[in-house]
Design a protein around this motif. Structure first.
Motif, PDB file in Angstrom:
ATOM      1  N   ILE A   1       0.872  -1.179   0.000  1.00 14.24           N
ATOM      2  CA  ILE A   1       0.000   0.000   0.000  1.00 14.24           C
ATOM      3  C   ILE A   1       0.904   1.223   0.000  1.00 14.24           C
ATOM      4  N   ASP A   2       1.048   1.865  -1.169  1.00 19.24           N
ATOM      5  CA  ASP A   2       1.917   3.041  -1.270  1.00 19.24           C
ATOM      6  C   ASP A   2       1.103   4.268  -1.660  1.00 19.24           C
ATOM      7  N   SER A   3       1.705   5.443  -1.476  1.00 23.46           N
ATOM      8  CA  SER A   3       0.976   6.662  -1.841  1.00 23.46           C
ATOM      9  C   SER A   3       1.867   7.738  -2.421  1.00 23.46           C
ATOM     10  N   ASN A   4       3.180   7.579  -2.350  1.00 22.07           N
ATOM     11  CA  ASN A   4       4.080   8.582  -2.915  1.00 22.07           C
ATOM     12  C   ASN A   4       5.140   7.917  -3.787  1.00 22.07           C
ATOM     13  N   SER A   5       6.046   7.167  -3.169  1.00 24.55           N
ATOM     14  CA  SER A   5       6.990   6.366  -3.946  1.00 24.55           C
ATOM     15  C   SER A   5       6.242   5.175  -4.532  1.00 24.55           C
ATOM     16  N   TYR A   6       6.722   4.685  -5.645  1.00 24.78           N
ATOM     17  CA  TYR A   6       6.103   3.519  -6.271  1.00 24.78           C
ATOM     18  C   TYR A   6       6.890   2.274  -5.863  1.00 24.78           C
ATOM     19  N   ILE A   7       6.236   1.411  -5.077  1.00 29.56           N
ATOM     20  CA  ILE A   7       6.873   0.167  -4.616  1.00 29.56           C
ATOM     21  C   ILE A   7       6.339  -0.960  -5.487  1.00 29.56           C
ATOM     22  N   TYR A   8       7.155  -1.435  -6.396  1.00 26.60           N
ATOM     23  CA  TYR A   8       6.687  -2.389  -7.398  1.00 26.60           C
ATOM     24  C   TYR A   8       6.543  -3.797  -6.832  1.00 26.60           C
ATOM     25  N   LYS A   9       5.636  -4.549  -7.434  1.00 22.91           N
ATOM     26  CA  LYS A   9       5.501  -5.965  -7.096  1.00 22.91           C
ATOM     27  C   LYS A   9       6.791  -6.708  -7.465  1.00 22.91           C
ATOM     28  N   ARG A  10       7.146  -7.675  -6.634  1.00 19.76           N
ATOM     29  CA  ARG A  10       8.338  -8.490  -6.894  1.00 19.76           C
ATOM     30  C   ARG A  10       7.993  -9.894  -7.384  1.00 19.76           C
ATOM     31  N   ARG A  11       6.766 -10.340  -7.105  1.00 17.95           N
ATOM     32  CA  ARG A  11       6.442 -11.715  -7.462  1.00 17.95           C
ATOM     33  C   ARG A  11       4.936 -11.902  -7.595  1.00 17.95           C
ATOM     34  N   ARG A  12       4.570 -12.995  -8.232  1.00 17.80           N
ATOM     35  CA  ARG A  12       3.159 -13.319  -8.443  1.00 17.80           C
ATOM     36  C   ARG A  12       2.456 -13.506  -7.095  1.00 17.80           C
ATOM     37  N   GLY A  13       1.208 -13.083  -7.032  1.00 21.79           N
ATOM     38  CA  GLY A  13       0.434 -13.244  -5.797  1.00 21.79           C
ATOM     39  C   GLY A  13       0.435 -12.012  -4.919  1.00 21.79           C
ATOM     40  N   GLN A  14       1.330 -11.063  -5.190  1.00 20.45           N
ATOM     41  CA  GLN A  14       1.324  -9.821  -4.416  1.00 20.45           C
ATOM     42  C   GLN A  14       0.182  -8.919  -4.892  1.00 20.45           C
ATOM     43  N   ILE A  15      -0.330  -8.127  -3.962  1.00 24.83           N
ATOM     44  CA  ILE A  15      -1.462  -7.229  -4.233  1.00 24.83           C
ATOM     45  C   ILE A  15      -1.014  -5.814  -3.903  1.00 24.83           C
ATOM     46  N   ARG A  16      -1.186  -4.920  -4.848  1.00 26.33           N
ATOM     47  CA  ARG A  16      -0.707  -3.546  -4.630  1.00 26.33           C
ATOM     48  C   ARG A  16      -1.813  -2.534  -4.871  1.00 26.33           C
ATOM     49  N   LEU A  17      -2.036  -1.675  -3.868  1.00 29.61           N
ATOM     50  CA  LEU A  17      -2.961  -0.547  -3.972  1.00 29.61           C
ATOM     51  C   LEU A  17      -2.163   0.743  -3.853  1.00 29.61           C
ATOM     52  N   HIS A  18      -2.375   1.654  -4.791  1.00 29.52           N
ATOM     53  CA  HIS A  18      -1.739   2.972  -4.696  1.00 29.52           C
ATOM     54  C   HIS A  18      -2.800   3.975  -4.265  1.00 29.52           C
ATOM     55  N   LEU A  19      -2.579   4.597  -3.104  1.00 27.59           N
ATOM     56  CA  LEU A  19      -3.590   5.479  -2.518  1.00 27.59           C
ATOM     57  C   LEU A  19      -3.467   6.925  -2.983  1.00 27.59           C
ATOM     58  N   GLY A  20      -2.404   7.251  -3.673  1.00 29.82           N
ATOM     59  CA  GLY A  20      -2.298   8.576  -4.261  1.00 29.82           C
ATOM     60  C   GLY A  20      -1.800   9.642  -3.313  1.00 29.82           C
ATOM     61  N   HIS A  21      -1.168  10.655  -3.908  1.00 35.33           N
ATOM     62  CA  HIS A  21      -0.606  11.778  -3.164  1.00 35.33           C
ATOM     63  C   HIS A  21      -1.502  12.998  -3.283  1.00 35.33           C
ATOM     64  N   GLY A  22      -2.579  12.873  -4.083  1.00 38.93           N
ATOM     65  CA  GLY A  22      -3.507  13.981  -4.258  1.00 38.93           C
ATOM     66  C   GLY A  22      -4.129  13.944  -5.639  1.00 38.93           C
ATOM     67  N   MET A  23      -5.355  14.415  -5.747  1.00 39.53           N
ATOM     68  CA  MET A  23      -5.982  14.532  -7.054  1.00 39.53           C
ATOM     69  C   MET A  23      -5.240  15.584  -7.882  1.00 39.53           C
ATOM     70  N   LEU A  24      -5.322  15.450  -9.184  1.00 34.92           N
ATOM     71  CA  LEU A  24      -4.430  16.200 -10.061  1.00 34.92           C
ATOM     72  C   LEU A  24      -4.847  17.659 -10.241  1.00 34.92           C
TER      73      LEU A  24
END
Length: 399
Positions: free
Chosen positions: A99-122
């Motif tokens: 669960i990231d919101s500023n830096s992008y933490i990429y998936k490393r392997r199958r089965g991982q779940i990633r939600l990006h919560l955002g740093h703000g609407m554009l």
């Protein structure tokens, strides 16, 4: 040789099963949308069932600066030395949820779940940050309303099916009870984006506002602003962008304009959004805090005097900025003084602005203060998070 060893370790660790651990990230650390969701998780006791790993940026103490709850630990994104690097490696390859919101933490392997919560609407689009390739593979990208779906699909290149219109957890405090911060008296918040980058001067704008305050060009104007705040019996809490060069402002003694940086918040024992919730008005510009503050229904002053120059450097999500971003336009120092007089009258509250209400209804689907709850329920139903059974997600969305 080093790369060879790394490849061997990756092969070995991928054989091991994922743990139901959670990686969380924000900047500043423990703040923003991820910080608000984290506090919601703690209230729910999620850390009793899942280990939480905070991904820290450099400069934050390993204990988060104040100790950590049970089953919560940290690792550094810019790890140095074998022990730090090994810990980061294990956390990134063994944790199921990211669960990231500023830096992008990429998936490393199958089965991982990633939600990006955002740093703000554009309000502005930075191509090297706001693009699908840079963002990487994810399962959900959080927005505040369906309005934003086309923007993120067409201008950023995200797949339509990852857009989650649940609202921002950091905004939940803005929709509840007002004036929860009473120790600071009556005040206006000023939150500009940076004009001069303290570390990279070439990144800023040529039109130089020496105090980081748009339309305040001279020391005499800054002192006059300070006197007017005194006359109105208010304070102006100035929250600069972390990158802003403040060297000129720190040389001026002010009584009623106060720097509301992270140290100030720690001393007062409050969060930035708790402070926003009690502000009589907001002054900002091309910052996403504009959309957040709409939820309070209170006046917003917009320092748009350098918009032409600003959007020569950055892309804008709108063809006509002023048609889509309404408020009191501040394009001179006199406009700034007039906004203060209108927005924080000594004899009560400012009048409701129907334009701002229209903007709120466009940019926010929910005003119930339950955005963190929606994300939690979504994760339970979609992924069986926190020991729950998976459910038909379409049926859940339609409930």
């Amino acid at each position: 040789m080093r790369e060879r060893i790394k490849k061997i370790l990756i092969r070995l660790i991928r054989i091991m099963p994922l743990r139901d651990d959670i990686i969380m990230e924000s900047h500043p650390d423990f703040a923003g949308n991820t910080g608000a969701l984290y506090r919601f998780f703690l209230n729910k006791g999620v850390n009793q069932r899942h280990r939480i790993h905070w991904a820290l940026h450099s400069g934050t103490p390993r204990d988060g600066g104040g100790g950590l709850p049970a089953n919560v630990d940290t690792f550094y994104l810019d790890a140095h030395g074998f022990r730090q690097m090994w810990k980061r490696f294990c956390v990134l390859y063994r944790s199921r949820y990211i669960i990231d919101s500023n830096s992008y933490i990429y998936k490393r392997r199958r089965g991982q779940i990633r939600l990006h919560l955002g740093h703000g609407m554009l309000m502005k689009i930075t191509p090297e940050y706001h693009n699908a390739d840079k963002i990487g593979e994810l399962d959900g990208y959080l927005v505040t309303a369906p309005f934003w779906q086309d923007v993120f699909v067409e201008k950023i290149g995200l797949p339509e099916d990852v857009i989650l219109s649940f609202g921002y957890p950091r905004n939940d405090v803005l929709t509840g009870k007002r004036d929860t911060v009473t120790s600071l008296g009556r005040y206006v918040m000023w939150m500009p984006t940076y004009r001069q980058h303290r570390a990279h001067p070439g990144k800023g704008l040529a039109d130089y506002f020496p105090y980081g305050m748009p339309e305040v060009m001279e020391k005499g104007q800054l002192l006059k602003l300070d006197r007017q705040a005194a006359e109105q019996k208010i304070r102006i809490y100035f929250r600069p962008h972390p990158a802003q060069d403040l060297s000129a402002m720190q040389e001026v003694r002010l009584q009623n304009i106060v720097l509301a940086d992270d140290d100030f918040l720690r001393r007062e024992g409050i969060t930035l959004y708790e402070m926003l919730a009690s502000a009589k008005a907001l002054i900002t510009d091309y910052s996403s805090v504009y959309y957040d503050f709409l939820l309070t229904g209170r006046p917003i002053g917009l320092t748009f005097g350098d918009s032409r120059e600003y959007f020569r450097k950055y892309d804008c999500p709108f063809t006509d900025l002023k048609e889509n971003i309404r408020g009191f336009y501040i394009e001179s120092f006199e406009d700034l003084l007039q906004f203060l007089r209108r927005s924080a009258p000594e004899d009560g509250q400012a009048e409701e602005d129907l334009d701002l209400k229209r903007m709120r209804d466009r940019y926010h689907q929910y005003t119930d203060g339950r955005s963190a709850d929606r994300i939690y329920e979504y994760m339970k139903n979609q992924y069986g998070f926190d020991g729950s059974e998976k459910e038909d997600i379409q049926a859940w969305r339609e409930r």
